[in-house]
Design a protein around this motif. Structure first.
Motif, short mmCIF file in Angstrom:
data_model
loop_
_atom_site.label_atom_id
_atom_site.label_comp_id
_atom_site.label_asym_id
_atom_site.label_seq_id
_atom_site.Cartn_x
_atom_site.Cartn_y
_atom_site.Cartn_z
N CYS A 124 0.79 -1.28 -0.38
CA CYS A 124 -0.21 0.28 -0.41
C CYS A 124 0.96 1.08 -0.16
CB CYS A 124 -0.58 0.32 1.39
SG CYS A 124 -1.46 1.49 1.52
N ASP A 191 -0.23 -2.18 -4.22
CA ASP A 191 -1.52 -3.12 -4.44
C ASP A 191 -3.13 -2.86 -4.84
OD1 ASP A 191 -2.90 -6.12 -5.11
OD2 ASP A 191 -2.39 -6.11 -2.85
N PHE A 192 -2.70 -1.13 -4.01
CA PHE A 192 -3.38 -0.27 -3.66
C PHE A 192 -3.01 1.68 -2.75
CE2 PHE A 192 -3.85 -1.89 0.86
CZ PHE A 192 -4.30 -1.01 1.38
N SER A 205 -5.78 7.35 -9.00
CA SER A 205 -6.95 7.24 -9.58
C SER A 205 -7.37 6.57 -11.23
CB SER A 205 -7.91 7.81 -9.09
OG SER A 205 -9.20 7.46 -9.20
N PRO A 210 -6.56 0.62 -7.35
CA PRO A 210 -7.16 0.65 -6.21
C PRO A 210 -7.22 1.73 -5.65
CG PRO A 210 -6.76 -1.40 -7.01
CD PRO A 210 -5.86 -0.55 -7.72
N SER A 211 -7.57 3.04 -5.85
CA SER A 211 -7.58 4.28 -4.91
C SER A 211 -8.31 4.75 -3.75
CB SER A 211 -7.57 5.31 -5.97
OG SER A 211 -6.47 5.13 -6.20
N ASN A 229 -12.16 2.47 -10.40
CA ASN A 229 -11.24 1.39 -8.97
C ASN A 229 -11.06 2.56 -8.35
OD1 ASN A 229 -11.02 -0.96 -7.34
ND2 ASN A 229 -9.58 -1.37 -9.06
N LEU A 230 -12.02 3.82 -8.05
CA LEU A 230 -11.90 4.68 -6.60
C LEU A 230 -13.23 4.28 -5.84
CD1 LEU A 230 -11.49 7.82 -5.75
CD2 LEU A 230 -12.66 8.91 -6.82
N THR A 231 -12.66 4.65 -5.05
CA THR A 231 -13.64 5.13 -3.05
C THR A 231 -13.09 5.92 -2.81
OG1 THR A 231 -13.33 2.23 -2.53
CG2 THR A 231 -13.96 4.00 -0.86
N TYR A 264 -13.15 -1.13 4.60
CA TYR A 264 -12.50 -1.43 2.92
C TYR A 264 -11.17 -2.60 3.21
CZ TYR A 264 -9.77 -0.86 -1.58
OH TYR A 264 -9.63 -0.48 -3.07
N LEU A 268 -10.48 -6.13 1.81
CA LEU A 268 -9.59 -6.49 0.79
C LEU A 268 -9.03 -7.89 1.53
CD1 LEU A 268 -7.40 -3.37 0.42
CD2 LEU A 268 -8.15 -4.32 -1.79
#
Length: 280
Positions: A124, A191-192, A205, A210-211, A229-231, A264, A268
């Protein structure tokens, strides 16, 4: 046909113009960007513009799109001036395209570049800064976040730039990068990603990483990054108040942010466990 796009801004605001550049190229324009050239080098790498310049061009263009309220910038009959700040609660990219009559045009949700990096499992990247300290939570938040990530088996790396130079002493496991191409190569290994409302978050992003992006006093409805792939994490009980940020800043309270991020991270962990069980 030749088009000139003027946008003098930081990394995040520059990236939000990329969809327009892509659409212009699709329409057959040879695009020149007048702005902070280092922030548009990735657009050039992606084929969204022919060249980037920092000073006023001498050549003439068939179309000039000027993101500024200053109508003295390249004043001509074929110039379109757009206020870079929308007067309505509309995503900034949609606002730009609406102003140009391009609202029905499609654009890439992932920025494809002519290079790639090998992703690291359980890795991360955290970006602890932004263009304004008003948008940044207390450092204690990042220390607690790092511990939680470690407990879940994730390796963390802090990505720091000029706006975070003073934080180098606070984070031992960090890397310093200034240029967008260099930053992109680092982000693509993740990975994120976890970050604030910043140019680096916009880039992460847009690259398809994955962000998770934390919006405190700013409005994600208007300023959220490009990407599928945005949170977005935001304290919905408070209305956006940037730049006149309140003293309480409940939207950036450590316990709230940790609680939301844990949801989150747990997802994962469950997802990775399921993948491993299928392989076995």
């Amino acid at each position: 046909m030749k088009a000139l796009v003027y946008r003098m801004a930081g990394l995040g605001d520059s990236i939000l113009v990329y969809p327009l550049l892509e659409i212009l190229v699709k329409k057959g324009y040879e695009v020149t960007v007048w702005g902070n050239t280092e922030y548009f080098n990735l657009a050039k790498e992606a084929g969204f513009c022919k060249k980037t310049i920092f000073y006023e061009p001498k050549e003439k263009f068939d179309l000039n799109i000027i993101f500024s309220q200053n109508r003295d910038i390249l004043h001509s009959n074929n110039s379109i001036y757009i206020n870079p700040i929308p007067g309505e609660q509309l995503w900034i990219v949609d606002y730009y395209l609406k102003k140009l009559g391009f609202q029905n045009e499609t654009f890439s949700k992932v920025l494809t570049l002519p290079f790639s990096e090998i992703k690291h499992d359980n890795f991360c990247i955290i970006h602890p800064g932004s263009g304004s300290k008003k948008k940044n939570p207390d450092l204690i938040f990042f220390y607690k976040l790092e511990k939680i990530l470690k407990d879940y088996g994730f390796e963390t790396l802090y990505l720091l730039g000029p706006a975070e130079s003073e934080l180098v002493k606070n984070f031992k496991n960090s890397v310093y990068a200034e240029h967008p191409v260099e930053i992109a190569k680092i982000l693509l290994k993740a990975d994120f990603y976890i970050g604030l409302d910043s140019g680096v978050s916009h880039l992460s992003s847009y690259l398809g990483v994955p962000s998770i992006v934390i919006f405190g006093p700013t409005d994600p409805e208007v300023w959220h990054p490009i990407g599928a792939n945005l949170t977005v994490i935001r304290y919905e009980s408070c209305k956006p108040c940037f730049p006149d940020v309140c003293k309480e800043r409940k939207c950036l309270e450590t316990e709230f942010l940790i609680s939301e991020l844990c949801k989150y991270i747990k997802k994962l962990e469950i997802s990775k466990t399921q993948i491993m069980s299928m392989k076995n």
